[in-house]
Motif scaffolding. Structure first.
Motif, PDB file in Angstrom:
ATOM      1  N   VAL A   4       0.857  -1.272  -0.041  1.00  0.00           N
ATOM      2  CA  VAL A   4       0.078  -0.007  -0.121  1.00  0.00           C
ATOM      3  C   VAL A   4       0.995   1.156  -0.042  1.00  0.00           C
ATOM      4  O   VAL A   4       1.585   1.445   1.015  1.00  0.00           O
ATOM      5  CB  VAL A   4      -0.915   0.037   1.385  1.00  0.00           C
ATOM      6  CG1 VAL A   4      -1.802   1.332   1.110  1.00  0.00           C
ATOM      7  CG2 VAL A   4      -1.786  -1.253   1.411  1.00  0.00           C
ATOM      8  N   GLU A   5       0.745   2.036  -0.854  1.00  0.00           N
ATOM      9  CA  GLU A   5       1.469   3.281  -1.124  1.00  0.00           C
ATOM     10  C   GLU A   5       0.719   4.306  -0.527  1.00  0.00           C
ATOM     11  O   GLU A   5      -0.483   4.747  -0.563  1.00  0.00           O
ATOM     12  CB  GLU A   5       1.707   3.394  -2.366  1.00  0.00           C
ATOM     13  CG  GLU A   5       2.637   4.815  -2.562  1.00  0.00           C
ATOM     14  CD  GLU A   5       3.111   5.078  -4.154  1.00  0.00           C
ATOM     15  OE1 GLU A   5       3.578   6.177  -4.104  1.00  0.00           O
ATOM     16  OE2 GLU A   5       3.056   4.234  -4.878  1.00  0.00           O
ATOM     17  N   LEU A   6       1.492   5.057   0.505  1.00  0.00           N
ATOM     18  CA  LEU A   6       0.806   6.272   1.129  1.00  0.00           C
ATOM     19  C   LEU A   6       1.571   7.524   0.979  1.00  0.00           C
ATOM     20  O   LEU A   6       2.666   7.259   1.033  1.00  0.00           O
ATOM     21  CB  LEU A   6       0.701   5.866   2.612  1.00  0.00           C
ATOM     22  CG  LEU A   6      -0.157   4.588   3.292  1.00  0.00           C
ATOM     23  CD1 LEU A   6       0.407   4.398   4.750  1.00  0.00           C
ATOM     24  CD2 LEU A   6      -1.615   4.675   3.076  1.00  0.00           C
ATOM     25  N   THR A   7       0.961   8.349   1.048  1.00  0.00           N
ATOM     26  CA  THR A   7       1.471  10.009   0.955  1.00  0.00           C
ATOM     27  C   THR A   7       0.623  10.581   2.095  1.00  0.00           C
ATOM     28  O   THR A   7      -0.321  10.276   2.307  1.00  0.00           O
ATOM     29  CB  THR A   7       1.469  10.434  -0.422  1.00  0.00           C
ATOM     30  OG1 THR A   7       0.049  10.377  -0.789  1.00  0.00           O
ATOM     31  CG2 THR A   7       2.358   9.679  -1.374  1.00  0.00           C
ATOM     32  N   TRP A   8       1.353  11.638   2.722  1.00  0.00           N
ATOM     33  CA  TRP A   8       0.830  12.401   3.780  1.00  0.00           C
ATOM     34  C   TRP A   8       1.184  13.705   3.943  1.00  0.00           C
ATOM     35  O   TRP A   8       2.173  14.213   3.569  1.00  0.00           O
ATOM     36  CB  TRP A   8       0.598  11.664   4.995  1.00  0.00           C
ATOM     37  CG  TRP A   8       2.260  11.192   5.549  1.00  0.00           C
ATOM     38  CD1 TRP A   8       2.926  12.266   6.092  1.00  0.00           C
ATOM     39  CD2 TRP A   8       3.003   9.944   5.113  1.00  0.00           C
ATOM     40  NE1 TRP A   8       4.094  11.702   6.372  1.00  0.00           N
ATOM     41  CE2 TRP A   8       4.326  10.375   5.776  1.00  0.00           C
ATOM     42  CE3 TRP A   8       2.937   9.112   4.428  1.00  0.00           C
ATOM     43  CZ2 TRP A   8       5.281   9.583   5.556  1.00  0.00           C
ATOM     44  CZ3 TRP A   8       3.772   8.297   4.235  1.00  0.00           C
ATOM     45  CH2 TRP A   8       4.931   8.256   4.737  1.00  0.00           C
ATOM     46  N   ILE A 203     -12.637  20.864  -0.355  1.00  0.00           N
ATOM     47  CA  ILE A 203     -11.070  20.853  -0.299  1.00  0.00           C
ATOM     48  C   ILE A 203     -10.227  19.552  -0.299  1.00  0.00           C
ATOM     49  O   ILE A 203      -9.400  19.474  -1.161  1.00  0.00           O
ATOM     50  CB  ILE A 203     -10.481  21.435   1.138  1.00  0.00           C
ATOM     51  CG1 ILE A 203     -10.934  22.902   1.134  1.00  0.00           C
ATOM     52  CG2 ILE A 203      -9.093  21.496   1.246  1.00  0.00           C
ATOM     53  CD1 ILE A 203     -10.794  23.606   2.392  1.00  0.00           C
ATOM     54  N   MET A 204     -10.970  18.432   0.174  1.00  0.00           N
ATOM     55  CA  MET A 204     -10.286  17.056   0.030  1.00  0.00           C
ATOM     56  C   MET A 204     -10.498  16.596  -1.401  1.00  0.00           C
ATOM     57  O   MET A 204      -9.885  15.554  -1.715  1.00  0.00           O
ATOM     58  CB  MET A 204     -10.974  16.349   1.130  1.00  0.00           C
ATOM     59  CG  MET A 204     -10.751  16.463   2.464  1.00  0.00           C
ATOM     60  SD  MET A 204      -9.174  16.140   2.931  1.00  0.00           S
ATOM     61  CE  MET A 204      -9.135  14.180   2.827  1.00  0.00           C
ATOM     62  N   SER A 205     -11.222  17.031  -2.147  1.00  0.00           N
ATOM     63  CA  SER A 205     -11.413  16.467  -3.474  1.00  0.00           C
ATOM     64  C   SER A 205     -10.529  17.276  -4.559  1.00  0.00           C
ATOM     65  O   SER A 205     -10.175  16.691  -5.820  1.00  0.00           O
ATOM     66  CB  SER A 205     -12.743  16.598  -3.933  1.00  0.00           C
ATOM     67  OG  SER A 205     -13.152  18.346  -4.167  1.00  0.00           O
ATOM     68  N   LEU A 206      -9.883  18.200  -4.290  1.00  0.00           N
ATOM     69  CA  LEU A 206      -8.851  18.779  -4.859  1.00  0.00           C
ATOM     70  C   LEU A 206      -7.651  18.112  -5.487  1.00  0.00           C
ATOM     71  O   LEU A 206      -7.276  17.335  -4.562  1.00  0.00           O
ATOM     72  CB  LEU A 206      -8.397  20.292  -4.484  1.00  0.00           C
ATOM     73  CG  LEU A 206      -9.443  21.321  -4.164  1.00  0.00           C
ATOM     74  CD1 LEU A 206      -8.877  22.526  -3.478  1.00  0.00           C
ATOM     75  CD2 LEU A 206     -10.224  21.634  -5.598  1.00  0.00           C
ATOM     76  N   ASP A 207      -7.280  18.240  -6.726  1.00  0.00           N
ATOM     77  CA  ASP A 207      -6.026  17.526  -7.104  1.00  0.00           C
ATOM     78  C   ASP A 207      -4.884  18.185  -6.398  1.00  0.00           C
ATOM     79  O   ASP A 207      -4.783  19.540  -5.882  1.00  0.00           O
ATOM     80  CB  ASP A 207      -5.909  18.161  -8.650  1.00  0.00           C
ATOM     81  CG  ASP A 207      -6.792  17.064  -9.519  1.00  0.00           C
ATOM     82  OD1 ASP A 207      -7.181  16.047  -8.796  1.00  0.00           O
ATOM     83  OD2 ASP A 207      -6.996  17.566 -10.484  1.00  0.00           O
ATOM     84  N   GLY A 208      -3.760  17.379  -6.146  1.00  0.00           N
ATOM     85  CA  GLY A 208      -2.665  17.960  -5.558  1.00  0.00           C
ATOM     86  C   GLY A 208      -2.134  16.969  -4.665  1.00  0.00           C
ATOM     87  O   GLY A 208      -2.822  16.004  -4.312  1.00  0.00           O
ATOM     88  N   ALA A 209      -1.086  17.251  -3.799  1.00  0.00           N
ATOM     89  CA  ALA A 209      -0.335  16.657  -2.819  1.00  0.00           C
ATOM     90  C   ALA A 209      -1.193  16.729  -1.465  1.00  0.00           C
ATOM     91  O   ALA A 209      -1.810  17.901  -1.306  1.00  0.00           O
ATOM     92  CB  ALA A 209       0.812  16.997  -2.712  1.00  0.00           C
ATOM     93  N   PRO A 210      -1.201  15.561  -0.581  1.00  0.00           N
ATOM     94  CA  PRO A 210      -1.733  15.778   0.608  1.00  0.00           C
ATOM     95  C   PRO A 210      -1.417  16.928   1.600  1.00  0.00           C
ATOM     96  O   PRO A 210      -2.104  17.579   2.421  1.00  0.00           O
ATOM     97  CB  PRO A 210      -1.469  14.398   1.413  1.00  0.00           C
ATOM     98  CG  PRO A 210      -0.335  13.851   0.515  1.00  0.00           C
ATOM     99  CD  PRO A 210      -0.471  14.345  -0.796  1.00  0.00           C
TER     100      PRO A 210
END
Length: 240
Positions: A4-8, A203-210
């Protein structure tokens, strides 16, 4: 367990308070927010205690529900043992997610005590995964008030469960499957006291990094006048 690849990303703001008693942890496999209370020194120390207890679970791919519960119990005991008048009555909420492997593949253990929250965004929808441990939530559940009136209710800040104070609390823990493309948000009530769920979803739906999402959430709360500390941890999951 399949990879599982996670970014945060994480962000915090003091708001209109004199100092920041929130603390957060963003270290796989655990992501959490703690909102301290009980005075400047005590509140910050309580939040720090729970974050440090959870930090002991980091450094491996997964943890367990039992380990999470034990860490929270240990933090509860440490807070209750605080000495000195500046730490009297100290306590903290906590909310977060942790990757666990309970034999059914990768899952999220969603845990919380108090009114800090965890949301899940997926498929264009935002879902509140936790249920506040608060007087207002109990009034809603009993049908005495509506969700709409809760935001202005005079008892909206009274919580019924916290680490370090009152009856020894039991954390609520639910397991959710890890779904590629989902986004998870752990936040203190300083965020949800300023932003509606619709605004959080946008805001959570926007493209971009976490990290961008986390910063935007906190900035929006601050722009709205953030009466309290506002802290968020945002996690994006991509599957194999």
């Amino acid at each position: 367990m399949p990879p599982v690849e996670l970014t945060w990303g994480a962000a915090t703001a003091v708001g209109q308070r004199e100092d920041n008693q929130d603390r957060h942890l963003a270290a796989p496999p655990v992501f959490a927010v703690a909102d301290g209370m009980g005075g400047h020194v005590g509140g910050a120390a309580a939040a720090e205690a729970v974050v440090e207890a959870l930090r002991s679970l980091t450094g491996s791919e997964t943890t367990t529900v039992e380990a999470i519960r034990l860490a929270l119990q240990r933090a509860d005991g440490e807070i209750r043992a605080f000495q000195g008048p500046d730490k009297a009555g100290a306590g903290t909420t906590v909310a977060g997610v942790a990757l666990v492997d309970e034999g059914a593949g990768p899952q999220w253990a969603v845990f919380h005590v108090g009114d800090s929250r965890v949301y899940r965004w997926h498929g264009g929808q935002l879902e509140l995964v936790t249920r506040d441990h608060s007087v207002v939530q109990e009034l809603i559940d009993a049908g005495y008030i509506s969700d709409q009136s809760a935001a202005t209710h005079p008892q909206r800040h009274i919580i019924t469960r916290a680490l370090g104070v009152g009856p020894r609390p039991e954390a609520d823990v639910v397991l959710l499957p890890v779904v590629p493309g989902e986004r998870l948000l752990a936040c203190s009530d300083g965020l949800t006291g300023e932003l509606t769920d619709d605004r959080i979803a946008a805001i959570m739906s926007l493209d971009g990094a976490p990290e961008e999402a986390a910063t935007s959430l906190v900035d929006n709360a601050d722009t709205n006048g953030a009466r309290d500390n506002a802290t968020v941890v945002v996690v994006y999951a991509t599957g194999p």
